[in-house]
Write an enzyme that holds these catalytic residues in place. Sequence first.
Site, PDB file in Angstrom:
ATOM      1  N   CYS A  56     -49.251 -93.309  -8.839  1.00 36.49           N
ATOM      2  CA  CYS A  56     -49.834 -93.381  -7.733  1.00 36.49           C
ATOM      3  C   CYS A  56     -49.490 -91.830  -6.658  1.00 36.49           C
ATOM      4  CB  CYS A  56     -49.042 -94.898  -7.296  1.00 36.49           C
ATOM      5  SG  CYS A  56     -50.446 -94.758  -5.318  1.00 36.49           S
TER       6      CYS A  56
ATOM      7  N   HIS B 117     -51.828 -98.277 -10.160  1.00 33.05           N
ATOM      8  CA  HIS B 117     -51.146 -99.075 -10.701  1.00 33.05           C
ATOM      9  C   HIS B 117     -50.711 -99.853 -12.013  1.00 33.05           C
ATOM     10  CE1 HIS B 117     -48.103 -98.960  -7.084  1.00 33.05           C
ATOM     11  NE2 HIS B 117     -49.448 -98.436  -6.413  1.00 33.05           N
TER      12      HIS B 117
ATOM     13  N   GLU C 142     -48.492-101.137 -13.762  1.00 35.86           N
ATOM     14  CA  GLU C 142     -47.881-102.000 -13.840  1.00 35.86           C
ATOM     15  C   GLU C 142     -48.187-103.373 -13.181  1.00 35.86           C
ATOM     16  OE1 GLU C 142     -46.774 -99.952 -10.033  1.00 35.86           O
ATOM     17  OE2 GLU C 142     -47.741 -99.027 -11.758  1.00 35.86           O
TER      18      GLU C 142
END
Length: 214
Positions: free
Chosen positions: A88, A194, A196
């Site tokens: 990001c 992202h 994750e």
Amino acid sequence: MEICVVDYGSGNLRSAAKALERALQETRINGRVRITADRTHIENADRLVLPGVGAYADCQAGLRVLPGLWEALDAAVSKQGKPLLGICVGMQLMADWGREFGDTPGFGWVPGEVTALRPSDKTLKIPHMGWNNIDIKDQPHALLEGICDRAHAYFVHSYGFRCRNTNNQLATVNHGEIISAVVGKDNVVGTQFHPEKSQAVGLRLLSNFLTWTP
């Protein structure tokens, strides 16, 4: 393998670290993930992850305020050749400049600048938030191996990375304009989305990062 997630007060570091720990298990690599701002740990790490959430200028200032951290990261990438993954705003900081709230210099590892999103369809909301398809180049980078073209990833951002050289744009996303979703040059790679939060796609990308040899 020692993986350092750089802690400068920006981003959900624990979520990124947990995703990397799962990627270690998936790849069966013997290693550990350390959340740290210690320049010695960064100098001794095998791989680095630079997260970032919020405004470009704030993230840059957060890195700069910690003594020697900016210089240690730059040396690790530019002189030691360590693989680094930016996430990001962490990806955006790899550019020459960020244009959010003024002009703020970045690391300059990937030539380009970060500017506001301006979708041609004015009904599209900013920030660009939620799941969207990524378009992968015909000859995908090793970071994207095993990830299908048009796979879904999770985005939250209002600014985009404009690569000076399109060869550094490894994947894109369309939100009323073509936006860099993944960028890379030499030993650095970055994702606007992202990993994750991107479930199987994110896990595969992180696993690829751990096994990637620049």
